[in-house]
Design an enzyme around this catalytic site. Structure first.
Site, PDB file in Angstrom:
ATOM      1  N   ASN A  34       4.706  21.944  48.932  1.00  0.00           N
ATOM      2  CA  ASN A  34       5.216  20.878  48.053  1.00  0.00           C
ATOM      3  C   ASN A  34       4.211  20.554  46.953  1.00  0.00           C
ATOM      4  OD1 ASN A  34       7.309  19.041  47.389  1.00  0.00           O
ATOM      5  ND2 ASN A  34       6.095  17.361  48.234  1.00  0.00           N
ATOM      6  N   SER A 123       1.761   5.297  56.929  1.00  0.00           N
ATOM      7  CA  SER A 123       2.662   4.687  55.955  1.00  0.00           C
ATOM      8  C   SER A 123       3.082   3.310  56.435  1.00  0.00           C
ATOM      9  CB  SER A 123       3.892   5.589  55.822  1.00  0.00           C
ATOM     10  OG  SER A 123       4.936   4.909  55.167  1.00  0.00           O
ATOM     11  N   TYR A 147      11.146  10.398  59.733  1.00  0.00           N
ATOM     12  CA  TYR A 147       9.841  10.490  59.054  1.00  0.00           C
ATOM     13  C   TYR A 147       8.881   9.432  59.607  1.00  0.00           C
ATOM     14  CZ  TYR A 147       6.300   9.555  55.495  1.00  0.00           C
ATOM     15  OH  TYR A 147       5.107   9.303  54.856  1.00  0.00           O
ATOM     16  N   LYS A 151       5.213   9.636  61.834  1.00  0.00           N
ATOM     17  CA  LYS A 151       3.950   8.962  61.489  1.00  0.00           C
ATOM     18  C   LYS A 151       3.480   8.100  62.654  1.00  0.00           C
ATOM     19  CE  LYS A 151       3.152  10.514  57.417  1.00  0.00           C
ATOM     20  NZ  LYS A 151       1.949  11.299  57.124  1.00  0.00           N
ATOM     21  N   TYR A 175      -0.343   3.491  53.867  1.00  0.00           N
ATOM     22  CA  TYR A 175      -0.108   3.336  52.434  1.00  0.00           C
ATOM     23  C   TYR A 175       1.158   2.529  52.193  1.00  0.00           C
ATOM     24  CZ  TYR A 175      -2.719   7.834  52.386  1.00  0.00           C
ATOM     25  OH  TYR A 175      -3.595   8.872  52.568  1.00  0.00           O
ATOM     26  N   ASN A 177       3.340   1.614  48.466  1.00  0.00           N
ATOM     27  CA  ASN A 177       4.055   2.557  47.586  1.00  0.00           C
ATOM     28  C   ASN A 177       3.138   3.097  46.486  1.00  0.00           C
ATOM     29  OD1 ASN A 177       6.137   1.122  49.082  1.00  0.00           O
ATOM     30  ND2 ASN A 177       7.591   2.080  47.674  1.00  0.00           N
ATOM     31  N   ASN A 196      13.330  11.106  44.775  1.00  0.00           N
ATOM     32  CA  ASN A 196      13.894  10.034  45.610  1.00  0.00           C
ATOM     33  C   ASN A 196      13.301   8.689  45.242  1.00  0.00           C
ATOM     34  OD1 ASN A 196      15.461  11.592  47.382  1.00  0.00           O
ATOM     35  ND2 ASN A 196      13.650  12.130  48.584  1.00  0.00           N
TER      36      ASN A 196
HETATM   37  P1  NAD Z   1       2.664  15.662  48.805  1.00  0.00           P
HETATM   38  O1  NAD Z   1       3.862  16.365  49.326  1.00  0.00           O
HETATM   39  O2  NAD Z   1       2.450  15.603  47.340  1.00  0.00           O
HETATM   40  O3  NAD Z   1       1.350  16.296  49.469  1.00  0.00           O
HETATM   41  C1  NAD Z   1       1.338  16.861  50.769  1.00  0.00           C
HETATM   42  C2  NAD Z   1       0.593  18.185  50.669  1.00  0.00           C
HETATM   43  O4  NAD Z   1       0.536  18.785  51.960  1.00  0.00           O
HETATM   44  C3  NAD Z   1       1.286  19.188  49.744  1.00  0.00           C
HETATM   45  O5  NAD Z   1       0.313  19.754  48.888  1.00  0.00           O
HETATM   46  C4  NAD Z   1       1.853  20.237  50.701  1.00  0.00           C
HETATM   47  O6  NAD Z   1       1.912  21.508  50.110  1.00  0.00           O
HETATM   48  C5  NAD Z   1       0.850  20.169  51.842  1.00  0.00           C
HETATM   49  N1  NAD Z   1       1.376  20.584  53.153  1.00  0.00           N
HETATM   50  C6  NAD Z   1       2.511  20.167  53.759  1.00  0.00           C
HETATM   51  N2  NAD Z   1       2.624  20.746  54.971  1.00  0.00           N
HETATM   52  C7  NAD Z   1       1.527  21.518  55.142  1.00  0.00           C
HETATM   53  C8  NAD Z   1       1.069  22.355  56.201  1.00  0.00           C
HETATM   54  N3  NAD Z   1       1.789  22.530  57.325  1.00  0.00           N
HETATM   55  N4  NAD Z   1      -0.110  22.984  56.056  1.00  0.00           N
HETATM   56  C9  NAD Z   1      -0.836  22.834  54.912  1.00  0.00           C
HETATM   57  N5  NAD Z   1      -0.452  22.077  53.889  1.00  0.00           N
HETATM   58  C10 NAD Z   1       0.717  21.415  53.987  1.00  0.00           C
HETATM   59  O7  NAD Z   1       2.673  14.187  49.430  1.00  0.00           O
HETATM   60  P2  NAD Z   1       1.763  12.932  49.073  1.00  0.00           P
HETATM   61  O8  NAD Z   1       2.604  11.925  48.387  1.00  0.00           O
HETATM   62  O9  NAD Z   1       0.507  13.377  48.441  1.00  0.00           O
HETATM   63  O10 NAD Z   1       1.500  12.389  50.541  1.00  0.00           O
HETATM   64  C11 NAD Z   1       0.325  12.731  51.261  1.00  0.00           C
HETATM   65  C12 NAD Z   1       0.405  12.115  52.643  1.00  0.00           C
HETATM   66  O11 NAD Z   1       0.559  10.704  52.521  1.00  0.00           O
HETATM   67  C13 NAD Z   1       1.590  12.600  53.472  1.00  0.00           C
HETATM   68  O12 NAD Z   1       1.167  12.745  54.811  1.00  0.00           O
HETATM   69  C14 NAD Z   1       2.585  11.478  53.340  1.00  0.00           C
HETATM   70  O13 NAD Z   1       3.445  11.404  54.464  1.00  0.00           O
HETATM   71  C15 NAD Z   1       1.676  10.266  53.259  1.00  0.00           C
HETATM   72  N6  NAD Z   1       2.308   9.114  52.575  1.00  0.00           N
HETATM   73  C16 NAD Z   1       2.823   9.285  51.325  1.00  0.00           C
HETATM   74  C17 NAD Z   1       3.454   8.198  50.685  1.00  0.00           C
HETATM   75  C18 NAD Z   1       4.053   8.360  49.322  1.00  0.00           C
HETATM   76  O14 NAD Z   1       4.892   7.523  48.951  1.00  0.00           O
HETATM   77  N7  NAD Z   1       3.697   9.350  48.538  1.00  0.00           N
HETATM   78  C19 NAD Z   1       3.535   6.944  51.335  1.00  0.00           C
HETATM   79  C20 NAD Z   1       2.971   6.822  52.593  1.00  0.00           C
HETATM   80  C21 NAD Z   1       2.352   7.922  53.210  1.00  0.00           C
HETATM   81  N1  UFG Z   2      15.152   2.593  44.129  1.00  0.00           N
HETATM   82  C1  UFG Z   2      16.194   2.524  43.237  1.00  0.00           C
HETATM   83  N2  UFG Z   2      16.586   3.667  42.612  1.00  0.00           N
HETATM   84  C2  UFG Z   2      15.995   4.864  42.833  1.00  0.00           C
HETATM   85  C3  UFG Z   2      14.919   4.926  43.747  1.00  0.00           C
HETATM   86  C4  UFG Z   2      14.530   3.771  44.378  1.00  0.00           C
HETATM   87  O1  UFG Z   2      16.757   1.454  43.021  1.00  0.00           O
HETATM   88  O2  UFG Z   2      16.412   5.884  42.247  1.00  0.00           O
HETATM   89  C5  UFG Z   2      14.690   1.350  44.784  1.00  0.00           C
HETATM   90  C6  UFG Z   2      14.821   1.389  46.301  1.00  0.00           C
HETATM   91  O3  UFG Z   2      16.107   0.970  46.695  1.00  0.00           O
HETATM   92  C7  UFG Z   2      13.692   0.448  46.716  1.00  0.00           C
HETATM   93  C8  UFG Z   2      12.620   0.658  45.644  1.00  0.00           C
HETATM   94  O4  UFG Z   2      13.313   1.215  44.528  1.00  0.00           O
HETATM   95  O5  UFG Z   2      14.126  -0.884  46.649  1.00  0.00           O
HETATM   96  C9  UFG Z   2      11.511   1.603  46.074  1.00  0.00           C
HETATM   97  O6  UFG Z   2      12.087   2.807  46.560  1.00  0.00           O
HETATM   98  P1  UFG Z   2      11.219   4.140  46.769  1.00  0.00           P
HETATM   99  O7  UFG Z   2      12.157   5.203  47.195  1.00  0.00           O
HETATM  100  O8  UFG Z   2      10.367   4.394  45.585  1.00  0.00           O
HETATM  101  O9  UFG Z   2      10.216   3.745  47.946  1.00  0.00           O
HETATM  102  P2  UFG Z   2      10.506   3.231  49.426  1.00  0.00           P
HETATM  103  O10 UFG Z   2       9.887   1.891  49.534  1.00  0.00           O
HETATM  104  O11 UFG Z   2      11.921   3.358  49.787  1.00  0.00           O
HETATM  105  O12 UFG Z   2       9.718   4.314  50.315  1.00  0.00           O
HETATM  106  C10 UFG Z   2       8.392   4.727  50.018  1.00  0.00           C
HETATM  107  C11 UFG Z   2       8.232   6.177  50.480  1.00  0.00           C
HETATM  108  C12 UFG Z   2       8.315   6.262  51.984  1.00  0.00           C
HETATM  109  C13 UFG Z   2       7.324   5.352  52.587  1.00  0.00           C
HETATM  110  C14 UFG Z   2       7.523   3.942  52.091  1.00  0.00           C
HETATM  111  C15 UFG Z   2       6.441   3.052  52.619  1.00  0.00           C
HETATM  112  O13 UFG Z   2       9.256   6.975  49.921  1.00  0.00           O
HETATM  113  O14 UFG Z   2       7.982   7.569  52.378  1.00  0.00           O
HETATM  114  O15 UFG Z   2       7.461   3.921  50.668  1.00  0.00           O
HETATM  115  O16 UFG Z   2       5.192   3.522  52.278  1.00  0.00           O
HETATM  116  F1  UFG Z   2       7.459   5.374  53.933  1.00  0.00           F
END
Ligand code: NAD
Ligand code: UFG
Length: 334
Positions: A34, A123, A147, A151, A175, A177, A196
């Site tokens: 990804n 998360s 998901y 976690k 984390y 957002n 998303n």
């Molecule tokens: P991301 O998808 O950009 O980064 C994840 C990375 O892990 C990618 O580079 C992917 O290629 C690599 N990867 C996935 N599976 C792998 C595997 N089996 N072996 C080696 N590499 C692998 O996601 P991100 O937004 O940078 O998120 C990083 C971490 O933080 C994740 O664990 C995610 O669940 C967590 N997190 C993200 C958010 C968010 O909103 N972005 C919120 C809370 C927690």
């Molecule tokens: N939203 C919209 N339109 C969109 C996308 C989102 O209205 O196209 C709204 C959602 O309904 C929500 C807010 O914007 O009210 C934030 O939505 P996000 O999808 O950006 O984020 P979430 O809070 O739903 O979820 C994110 C990550 C999850 C993580 C969570 C808590 O996607 O993986 O934060 O860290 F678990």
């Protein structure tokens, strides 16, 4: 040497900058499922320092052990995993495989090589429906989608491992957002397919890749009826990892929120992004997205007390940095 799993991804690449700037040596292990290796070229350009990149999978335990020994890793920042709530509902086994089995194999590899320091990307989703706000770290844990359950399962496994061997040192970072990008505009979030998440979608509307935003519901119990979240600048988040890493010299296991403590509604984010980009963001109000919660935000006092860390960047800075990345890289890393 710090092993950063998933270091090419959105948050990991920003954390690599903070690690290199803090004087750490870094080896990234990523299978690029990804992400794009170009992010790590940009990290090295920004920092003017090299890091080691290894293409591989955290589930390949023997290869991870070899890597740890070869590079003399002393601690692991573990970002690798899958992160889409929607995909996790459709493909739960894949999520348990990458996230839970992947983390288990990584821990085994650490155990077999004597590496006992770990920072894990958890998360706010582990808290589930709020029983009170802000979420403090002792809020009951009740993940409500696959998901989130992966976690929470990993968190439980880490707490169990610490009880079994209290010489480990484990930081679980929850984390809120993450949005925004490094202020250079050279790296940022590059989602595959239709985003998303709110801010990446808004950014693609601003750049002209999408026509209109769908606002998922305006009848929530919030001041303007749209969902409220605690958006945190990805560089504040990255800095939180360096602060957490410093605590790992003493054996411990802690879970801490990384958020700002303040909520913003969907419409507030849209207005902040319009101001940052100078672009109009047209939107339609649509029915609520299944599983969404009205509002949540972090209690931040424990992070400050524990690590001396707090987020400093405003929602305006998050939007302007996100826009700098998006507008100078309209197609992400290409
Ligand atoms: P991301 O998808 O950009 O980064 C994840 C990375 O892990 C990618 O580079 C992917 O290629 C690599 N990867 C996935 N599976 C792998 C595997 N089996 N072996 C080696 N590499 C692998 O996601 P991100 O937004 O940078 O998120 C990083 C971490 O933080 C994740 O664990 C995610 O669940 C967590 N997190 C993200 C958010 C968010 O909103 N972005 C919120 C809370 C927690
Ligand atoms: N939203 C919209 N339109 C969109 C996308 C989102 O209205 O196209 C709204 C959602 O309904 C929500 C807010 O914007 O009210 C934030 O939505 P996000 O999808 O950006 O984020 P979430 O809070 O739903 O979820 C994110 C990550 C999850 C993580 C969570 C808590 O996607 O993986 O934060 O860290 F678990």
């Amino acid at each position: 040497m710090i092993l950063v799993t998933g270091g090419a991804g959105y948050i990991g690449s920003h954390a690599c900058i903070e690690l290199l700037n803090a004087g750490e040596d870094v080896v990234v292990l990523d299978n690029f499922c990804n992400s794009n290796p170009a992010s790590l070229d940009r990290v090295q350009e920004i920092c003017g320092k090299p890091l080691v990149v290894v293409e591989g999978d955290i589930r390949e335990q023997a290869a991870v052990e070899k890597l740890i020994i070869e590079h003399g890793c002393t601690a692991v920042l573990h970002f690798a995993g899958l992160k889409s709530v929607q995909d996790s509902v459709a493909r739960p086994l894949e999520y348990y495989d990458y996230n839970v089995i992947g983390s288990h194999r990584l821990l085994r590899a650490m155990e077999n090589t004597g590496v006992k320091k770990l920072i894990f990307s958890s998360s706010a989703t582990v808290y589930g429906k709020p029983q009170f706000l802000p979420y403090t770290e002792d809020h009951p844990l009740n993940a409500i989608n696959p998901y989130g359950r992966t976690k929470l399962t990993i968190e439980d496994m880490l707490r169990d491992q610490y009880v079994g061997d209290p010489t480990w040192s484990i930081g679980i970072l929850r984390y809120f957002n993450p949005v925004g990008a490094h202020e250079s505009g050279l790296i940022g979030e590059d989602p595959r397919g239709v985003p998303n998440n709110l801010v990446p979608f808004v950014a693609q509307v601003a750049i002209g890749r999408r026509d209109r935003l769908n606002v998922w519901g305006n009848d929530y119990d919030t001041p303007d009826g749209t969902g409220v979240r605690d958006y945190i600048h990805v560089m504040d988040l990255a800095a939180g990892h360096v602060s957490a890493l410093k605590l790992l010299d003493t054996p411990r296991c802690f879970a801490v929120n990384l958020g700002t403590g303040a909520g913003s509604s969907v419409l507030e984010v849209v207005r902040a992004f319009e101001a940052a980009s100078g672009k109009h963001i047209p939107y339609d109000v649509k029915p609520r997205r299944p599983g969404d919660i009205d509002a949540y935000y972090a209690a931040t006092d424990y992070a400050l007390r524990l690590m001396g860390w707090k987020a400093t960047r405003t929602i305006e800075m998050m939007c302007s940095d996100h826009w700098r990345w998006q507008s100078s890289n309209p197609n992400g890393y290409g």
